[in-house]
Design a protein around this motif. Structure first.
Motif, PDB file in Angstrom:
ATOM      1  N   LEU A   1      45.815 -71.398  -8.183  1.00 48.53           N
ATOM      2  CA  LEU A   1      45.181 -70.261  -8.837  1.00 48.53           C
ATOM      3  C   LEU A   1      43.769 -70.682  -9.230  1.00 48.53           C
ATOM      4  N   VAL A   2      42.771 -70.035  -8.644  1.00 49.15           N
ATOM      5  CA  VAL A   2      41.376 -70.385  -8.901  1.00 49.15           C
ATOM      6  C   VAL A   2      40.857 -69.673 -10.140  1.00 49.15           C
ATOM      7  N   GLU A   3      41.177 -68.394 -10.242  1.00 50.45           N
ATOM      8  CA  GLU A   3      40.600 -67.580 -11.314  1.00 50.45           C
ATOM      9  C   GLU A   3      41.439 -66.326 -11.500  1.00 50.45           C
ATOM     10  N   MET A   4      41.623 -65.912 -12.749  1.00 52.81           N
ATOM     11  CA  MET A   4      42.325 -64.666 -13.055  1.00 52.81           C
ATOM     12  C   MET A   4      41.612 -63.991 -14.217  1.00 52.81           C
ATOM     13  N   ASP A   5      41.357 -62.695 -14.070  1.00 52.49           N
ATOM     14  CA  ASP A   5      40.623 -61.971 -15.114  1.00 52.49           C
ATOM     15  C   ASP A   5      40.833 -60.476 -14.893  1.00 52.49           C
ATOM     16  N   ASP A   6      40.209 -59.665 -15.758  1.00 52.58           N
ATOM     17  CA  ASP A   6      40.197 -58.221 -15.521  1.00 52.58           C
ATOM     18  C   ASP A   6      39.640 -57.955 -14.126  1.00 52.58           C
ATOM     19  N   THR A   7      40.191 -56.991 -13.445  1.00 53.19           N
ATOM     20  CA  THR A   7      39.787 -56.717 -12.064  1.00 53.19           C
ATOM     21  C   THR A   7      38.287 -56.413 -11.961  1.00 53.19           C
ATOM     22  N   THR A   8      37.757 -55.656 -12.896  1.00 49.07           N
ATOM     23  CA  THR A   8      36.329 -55.344 -12.841  1.00 49.07           C
ATOM     24  C   THR A   8      35.488 -56.614 -12.955  1.00 49.07           C
ATOM     25  N   THR A   9      35.935 -57.562 -13.772  1.00 50.49           N
ATOM     26  CA  THR A   9      35.202 -58.822 -13.918  1.00 50.49           C
ATOM     27  C   THR A   9      35.294 -59.649 -12.648  1.00 50.49           C
ATOM     28  N   ILE A  10      36.484 -59.747 -12.073  1.00 46.53           N
ATOM     29  CA  ILE A  10      36.667 -60.539 -10.845  1.00 46.53           C
ATOM     30  C   ILE A  10      35.787 -60.003  -9.719  1.00 46.53           C
ATOM     31  N   PHE A  11      35.688 -58.698  -9.607  1.00 46.02           N
ATOM     32  CA  PHE A  11      34.945 -58.106  -8.490  1.00 46.02           C
ATOM     33  C   PHE A  11      33.443 -57.994  -8.760  1.00 46.02           C
ATOM     34  N   ASN A  12      33.047 -57.933 -10.029  1.00 42.64           N
ATOM     35  CA  ASN A  12      31.638 -57.742 -10.340  1.00 42.64           C
ATOM     36  C   ASN A  12      30.950 -58.984 -10.894  1.00 42.64           C
ATOM     37  N   ASN A  13      31.717 -59.835 -11.565  1.00 41.90           N
ATOM     38  CA  ASN A  13      31.094 -60.992 -12.198  1.00 41.90           C
ATOM     39  C   ASN A  13      32.063 -62.174 -12.273  1.00 41.90           C
ATOM     40  N   PRO A  14      32.549 -62.653 -11.118  1.00 41.21           N
ATOM     41  CA  PRO A  14      33.498 -63.770 -11.148  1.00 41.21           C
ATOM     42  C   PRO A  14      32.825 -65.039 -11.664  1.00 41.21           C
ATOM     43  N   LYS A  15      33.632 -65.907 -12.276  1.00 37.00           N
ATOM     44  CA  LYS A  15      33.091 -67.135 -12.852  1.00 37.00           C
ATOM     45  C   LYS A  15      32.997 -68.257 -11.824  1.00 37.00           C
ATOM     46  N   VAL A  16      33.798 -68.176 -10.758  1.00 38.44           N
ATOM     47  CA  VAL A  16      33.877 -69.253  -9.778  1.00 38.44           C
ATOM     48  C   VAL A  16      33.236 -68.783  -8.473  1.00 38.44           C
ATOM     49  N   LYS A  17      32.399 -69.624  -7.899  1.00 33.90           N
ATOM     50  CA  LYS A  17      31.673 -69.249  -6.680  1.00 33.90           C
ATOM     51  C   LYS A  17      32.624 -68.931  -5.526  1.00 33.90           C
ATOM     52  N   ALA A  18      33.732 -69.676  -5.414  1.00 36.72           N
ATOM     53  CA  ALA A  18      34.681 -69.435  -4.324  1.00 36.72           C
ATOM     54  C   ALA A  18      35.256 -68.021  -4.403  1.00 36.72           C
ATOM     55  N   THR A  19      35.467 -67.519  -5.612  1.00 34.02           N
ATOM     56  CA  THR A  19      35.951 -66.144  -5.787  1.00 34.02           C
ATOM     57  C   THR A  19      34.928 -65.155  -5.250  1.00 34.02           C
ATOM     58  N   GLU A  20      33.679 -65.353  -5.633  1.00 33.59           N
ATOM     59  CA  GLU A  20      32.610 -64.470  -5.158  1.00 33.59           C
ATOM     60  C   GLU A  20      32.476 -64.530  -3.634  1.00 33.59           C
ATOM     61  N   ASP A  21      32.577 -65.734  -3.075  1.00 34.59           N
ATOM     62  CA  ASP A  21      32.463 -65.888  -1.626  1.00 34.59           C
ATOM     63  C   ASP A  21      33.581 -65.147  -0.908  1.00 34.59           C
ATOM     64  N   TYR A  22      34.793 -65.218  -1.449  1.00 40.25           N
ATOM     65  CA  TYR A  22      35.916 -64.550  -0.802  1.00 40.25           C
ATOM     66  C   TYR A  22      35.781 -63.028  -0.891  1.00 40.25           C
ATOM     67  N   ILE A  23      35.468 -62.543  -2.066  1.00 41.31           N
ATOM     68  CA  ILE A  23      35.370 -61.094  -2.270  1.00 41.31           C
ATOM     69  C   ILE A  23      34.234 -60.499  -1.445  1.00 41.31           C
ATOM     70  N   SER A  24      33.154 -61.256  -1.292  1.00 39.17           N
ATOM     71  CA  SER A  24      32.002 -60.749  -0.536  1.00 39.17           C
ATOM     72  C   SER A  24      32.163 -60.947   0.973  1.00 39.17           C
ATOM     73  N   GLY A  25      33.272 -61.573   1.392  1.00 43.22           N
ATOM     74  CA  GLY A  25      33.548 -61.703   2.804  1.00 43.22           C
ATOM     75  C   GLY A  25      32.935 -62.917   3.478  1.00 43.22           C
ATOM     76  N   ARG A  26      32.476 -63.879   2.681  1.00 44.94           N
ATOM     77  CA  ARG A  26      31.867 -65.066   3.281  1.00 44.94           C
ATOM     78  C   ARG A  26      32.908 -65.984   3.903  1.00 44.94           C
ATOM     79  N   PHE A  27      34.159 -65.875   3.457  1.00 42.64           N
ATOM     80  CA  PHE A  27      35.254 -66.601   4.112  1.00 42.64           C
ATOM     81  C   PHE A  27      36.539 -65.842   3.855  1.00 42.64           C
ATOM     82  N   GLY A  28      37.629 -66.251   4.572  1.00 40.02           N
ATOM     83  CA  GLY A  28      38.926 -65.615   4.372  1.00 40.02           C
ATOM     84  C   GLY A  28      39.213 -64.668   5.398  1.00 40.02           C
TER      85      GLY A  28
END
Length: 258
Positions: free
Chosen positions: A231-258
């Motif tokens: 588990l890398v990160e867990m938070d309110d959905t709006t936070t995860i999608f708009n302002n994640p704390k971990v770069k890997a989360t942002e990379d995955y959501i933005s489609g850079r990998f996965g």
């Protein structure tokens, strides 16, 4: 209805292979929590530990705690069948029992638990089908095969079967992956309604779906092939999608990998 889940230091194994490592999280009651992450990172494996389905697999075992309102589901003397009654599950592909009618599909779990009263079975059938937004579509053909329904209707039938036994938690493992967009929307609308009564955890590969249906989102990942998922990160959905704390989360959501 709807219970809180607290997971503490959970490790999940297939034989000697550690599939998921050191997960600690809280799932709030009467909410929707989405698990996202690349294929092979342990999302579905971890989901199955929440109702002890993982140990059905040969070599499957768990270390750590899963608490359902402070009751450890893995404590000595806890009946796994009782756990699965309290924590229901809907699988990736609709799986109505092919030899059973629509009505018998809904009541299968009730009959297995010893319910024989016809009036009560009839009432519970209607209540579950209404809860799954399927009653109006099937009320005049309850004696027809469940396998004769469309894919989206079959999935809602499986949800009706799951909620007929009145669980506290509903687990969904990619419930829309085999469905068309219209059926997917129907399931998503249903999830919104069901969270008034149930705690819902859903695994999805669809980022838009996670954003639409969930209150909290948990991002899982793995360091490399063959390594355990974490588990890398867990938070309110709006936070995860708009302002994640971990770069890997942002990379995955933005489609850079996965």
């Amino acid at each position: 209805m709807g219970k809180r889940i607290d997971v503490q230091d959970l490790n999940v194994y297939y034989g000697d292979f550690k599939a998921v490592e050191d997960v600690t999280m809280t799932v709030e009651p009467r909410s929707v929590t989405a698990f996202i992450g690349p294929s092979g990172c342990g999302k579905s494996t971890f989901l199955r530990t929440l109702n002890r389905m993982h140990e059905v697999i040969p070599g499957g075992r768990v270390e750590g705690k899963v608490l359902l309102d402070d009751q450890d589901l893995y404590a000595n003397g806890v009946d796994p069948v009782g756990v699965r009654r309290t924590v229901g599950m809907v699988f990736q592909r609709p799986n109505p029992f092919p030899t059973m009618s629509i009505g018998d599909n809904v009541t299968a779990g009730l009959r297995l638990n010893g319910m024989k009263n016809k009036k009560e079975l009839t009432e519970r059938t209607e209540r579950a089908l209404r809860g799954a937004n399927l009653w109006e579509e099937v009320k005049d053909r309850l004696d027809k095969p469940g396998a004769g329904l469309s894919g989206g209707q079959q999935q809602r039938l499986c949800i009706a079967r799951a909620i007929a036994v009145q669980p506290q938690v509903l687990l969904m493992d990619e419930p829309c992956s085999a469905l068309d967009p219209i059926s997917t929307l129907a399931i998503e609308d249903l999830v919104h309604e069901l969270k008034e009564d149930y705690t819902i955890v859903i695994v999805t590969h669809n980022m838009q779906q996670a954003a639409r249906v969930s209150d909290k989102t948990a991002f899982f990942n793995l360091a490399a092939t063959g390594k355990p998922g974490r588990l890398v990160e867990m938070d309110d959905t709006t936070t995860i999608f708009n302002n994640p704390k971990v770069k890997a989360t942002e990379d995955y959501i933005s489609g850079r990998f996965g």
